[in-house]
Design an enzyme around this catalytic site. Structure first.
Site, PDB file in Angstrom:
ATOM      1  N   CYS A 192      -2.755   4.976   2.824  1.00 19.56           N
ATOM      2  CA  CYS A 192      -3.880   4.044   2.693  1.00 19.56           C
ATOM      3  C   CYS A 192      -4.712   4.026   3.973  1.00 19.56           C
ATOM      4  O   CYS A 192      -4.177   3.960   5.081  1.00 19.56           O
ATOM      5  CB  CYS A 192      -3.384   2.633   2.380  1.00 19.56           C
ATOM      6  SG  CYS A 192      -4.726   1.482   1.997  1.00 19.56           S
ATOM      7  N   CYS A 201       0.827  -1.207   0.000  1.00 16.30           N
ATOM      8  CA  CYS A 201       0.000   0.000   0.000  1.00 16.30           C
ATOM      9  C   CYS A 201       0.864   1.260   0.000  1.00 16.30           C
ATOM     10  O   CYS A 201       2.050   1.216   0.282  1.00 16.30           O
ATOM     11  CB  CYS A 201      -0.860   0.061   1.263  1.00 16.30           C
ATOM     12  SG  CYS A 201      -2.014  -1.284   1.476  1.00 16.30           S
ATOM     13  N   CYS A 213      -2.579  -2.970  -3.438  1.00 18.39           N
ATOM     14  CA  CYS A 213      -3.837  -2.816  -2.704  1.00 18.39           C
ATOM     15  C   CYS A 213      -4.902  -2.270  -3.656  1.00 18.39           C
ATOM     16  O   CYS A 213      -4.645  -1.356  -4.437  1.00 18.39           O
ATOM     17  CB  CYS A 213      -3.624  -1.835  -1.549  1.00 18.39           C
ATOM     18  SG  CYS A 213      -5.107  -1.338  -0.668  1.00 18.39           S
ATOM     19  N   CYS A 241      -6.056   1.679  -2.161  1.00 19.23           N
ATOM     20  CA  CYS A 241      -5.243   2.887  -2.384  1.00 19.23           C
ATOM     21  C   CYS A 241      -4.560   2.918  -3.746  1.00 19.23           C
ATOM     22  O   CYS A 241      -4.034   3.949  -4.142  1.00 19.23           O
ATOM     23  CB  CYS A 241      -4.218   3.059  -1.272  1.00 19.23           C
ATOM     24  SG  CYS A 241      -2.900   1.815  -1.242  1.00 19.23           S
TER      25      CYS A 241
END
Length: 186
Positions: free
Chosen positions: A42, A38, A69, A72
């Site tokens: 995030c 991420c 992810c 994000c």
């Protein structure tokens, strides 16, 4: 390629806990248990600290077997100026102790100071000077909590050129003096 930044594990951990957008693209948080990586900003549930690894390069985190992810979307560039802003922020994070002028920063990225300030403000909603002050205050806050250095030592270690400016900027961002901050967080 993004310039590497000099942050400790603890500092990077603090940035992901705070969901700090200033560090997006400068490092990535990889969670060993989920195999997901991420951005620092995030908003997903935070992993256990022991399950986290940090990477400075998106290719390295992908080569280590992590996937992006979906929340994000760390692989998505949000602006055509993203790389320039990352280069500037990386420079500011690494050189925060130096007495930097807008011209110094502009010279580093090869554009005019006026153009740099306009783009930076457009992308981050703040000037390079304000961004640099926030980095310095982050460093000072970390030192106040985790060391026994004096306020004067922390002032200079954080890149401030004068104690009066340090106290003024610290109060503007933290709404208290450095000593009050230390007492509140110890």
């Amino acid at each position: 390629m993004i310039d590497s930044i000099n942050l400790s594990f603890d500092e990077m951990w603090d940035k992901i806990i705070a969901c700090d957008e200033k560090y997006d693209g400068l490092f990535f948080t990889a969670v060993k248990t989920t195999k997901i990586f991420c951005r620092p900003s995030c908003r997903s549930r935070k992993p256990k600290r022991i399950n986290v690894e940090f990477y400075h390069d998106i290719r390295k985190v992908e080569n280590a077997g992590f996937r992006a992810c979906k929340r994000c979307q760390p692989k998505v560039e949000h602006s055509p100026h993203t790389q320039l802003i990352r280069t500037v922020t990386s420079f500011l994070i690494n050189e925060y102790k130096q007495n930097l002028t807008l011209q110094d920063i502009a010279n580093h990225v090869g554009i005019s100071p006026f153009h740099l300030e306009r783009l930076f403000k457009q992308e981050t909603d703040e000037t390079p000077r304000t961004y640099l002050e926030k980095i310095r205050i982050d460093k000072a806050s970390n030192l106040l909590i985790n060391t026994d250095r004096t306020n004067l030592e922390i002032c200079y270690d954080s890149g401030f050129q004068s104690p009066s400016n340090f106290y003024k900027v610290f109060r503007r961002f933290k709404n208290c003096s450095p000593s009050e901050y230390r007492n509140l967080h110890r």
